[in-house]
Design an enzyme around this catalytic site. Sequence first.
Site, mmCIF file in Angstrom:
data_model
loop_
_atom_site.group_PDB
_atom_site.id
_atom_site.type_symbol
_atom_site.label_atom_id
_atom_site.label_comp_id
_atom_site.label_asym_id
_atom_site.label_seq_id
_atom_site.Cartn_x
_atom_site.Cartn_y
_atom_site.Cartn_z
ATOM 1 N N ASP A 55 -41.386 -3.710 -63.562
ATOM 2 C CA ASP A 55 -40.381 -3.029 -62.881
ATOM 3 C C ASP A 55 -39.506 -2.425 -64.190
ATOM 4 O O ASP A 55 -38.212 -2.942 -64.336
ATOM 5 C CB ASP A 55 -39.617 -3.524 -61.874
ATOM 6 N N ASP A 97 -32.225 -4.632 -64.452
ATOM 7 C CA ASP A 97 -32.726 -5.216 -63.196
ATOM 8 C C ASP A 97 -33.436 -6.599 -63.141
ATOM 9 O O ASP A 97 -34.306 -6.550 -62.331
ATOM 10 C CB ASP A 97 -33.331 -3.893 -62.460
ATOM 11 N N ARG A 99 -37.664 -10.726 -57.860
ATOM 12 C CA ARG A 99 -38.383 -9.747 -57.177
ATOM 13 C C ARG A 99 -39.108 -8.976 -58.152
ATOM 14 O O ARG A 99 -40.115 -8.315 -57.593
ATOM 15 C CB ARG A 99 -37.375 -9.076 -56.137
ATOM 16 N N ASN A 100 -38.451 -8.772 -59.549
ATOM 17 C CA ASN A 100 -39.224 -7.913 -60.519
ATOM 18 C C ASN A 100 -39.883 -8.614 -61.485
ATOM 19 O O ASN A 100 -40.389 -8.121 -62.571
ATOM 20 C CB ASN A 100 -38.126 -7.111 -61.094
#
Length: 442
Positions: free
Chosen positions: A259, A241, A245-246
């Site tokens: 994350d 992922d 955003r991570n």
Amino acid sequence: MAQSSLCQPMFLLAFTHTPKRLASDIASDQGQVLVIVTAAVGGFTLLVILTLFLLITGRCQWYFKAKMTAEDKRQTDYHNGHVPFPGIKTYVDPDTYEDPTQAIHEFTKEIDPSRIRIERVIGAGEFGEVCGGRLRTSGKKEIAVAIKTLKGGYVERQRRDFLREASIMGQFDHPNIIRLEGVVTKSRPVMIVVEYMENGSLDSFLRQHDGHFTVIQLVGMLRGIASGMKYLSDMGYVHRDLAARNILVNSNLVCKVSDFGLSRVLEDDPEAAYTTTGGKIPIRWTAPEAIAYRKFSSASDAWSYGIVMWEVMSYGERPYWEMSNQDVILSIEEGYRLPAPMGCPVALHQLMLHCWQKERNHRPKFVDIVSFLDKLIRNPSSLLPLVEDLQSLPESPAEDMDYPMFISVGDWLDSIKMSQYKSNFMAAGFNTMDSVARMSIE
Ligand code: ACK
């Protein structure tokens, strides 16, 4: 005497007066009996030994499995196909522990809650609030930390999933991977304490600072992310992922991958959508083979890295804009790739396109990406040619261009581990970097 000998029972006669042949038969019978008895006793003893051995080793195996240390598990992983690099630790999946609390003990430090001061709420996670605060270290120093909390009323599974991220993060030690300070599991609330990243998530940070950075600063951020990803892939960890955003950003613009937690990460991610195969996947960031048949690998992470590059160079634009997930999948299948964002150097868009090769073995490895970005940083003029400049140029011969070429096609292919294609490039007339830049994806 003769009388008495006549009176002897027949069997005695047989013994005293037997011919030579009969005596040897009896001796052979005795021998056979001895062999049979010896074999029976030996066989029985062997059976007893074998049973005892099986019992002991069986018990030991069970015992050792329960007691398996991280090192043993790494060895098991090794035999299961992941080949560790000498001197580099390999990642251990906490799910391989029968008792997940054992993984927590092994990879994390328990923090006394009296050493933590929660100051403010900075966000919301799936399991509870994310807070900012201070941690008193063993050296009596106070450091800024982010504290993830597990909200009350949780079930055991939620507690395990929440702490799982800590047992993954606790195995990493790299300047571009978010650092775990420790956990609080012996009192309530259960907490995960990590280093504080002043600028928060990379996607929102870039959106808030649209156009504020130099290309070199952006490449520096990308280099950091690639270095963190190289470390993870060397450890045999697949992120699944990777997205802006991570990534978290600190006050010095250092980017760190965060994350962790495999499937749980995808459960949390609002971008993750259910696929026809039943998995939940952030379609826009995910390689086609991972969407189609869940083939996640460091090569699929490299695809996602290309998308992160695009997010960074476009200051947090949404990949594929408002296209639907289904349209994204179909377009990628047909060979469409994201165009270069405004102001994007040719070299960087070329690297993105390499990360988005359909054949996963043709994508660059993170080690190649890091060394390629290093070359660009060492030679900033290599970042001057922008994709839009090339597009606006008339079809002039490459030699007429008045900007410096950053490296030769050969160097560039070496740096992305595609040296074997040098002759193909030359044969096809792609002997300068700008001719490569003009090359269409087809
Ligand atoms: O974009 P943000 O400010 O950065 O909002 C989210 C929010 O918490 C929910 O995840 C922020 N956050 C998460 N981890 C950290 C951290 N280690 N340091 C600072 N902020 C963090 C994130």
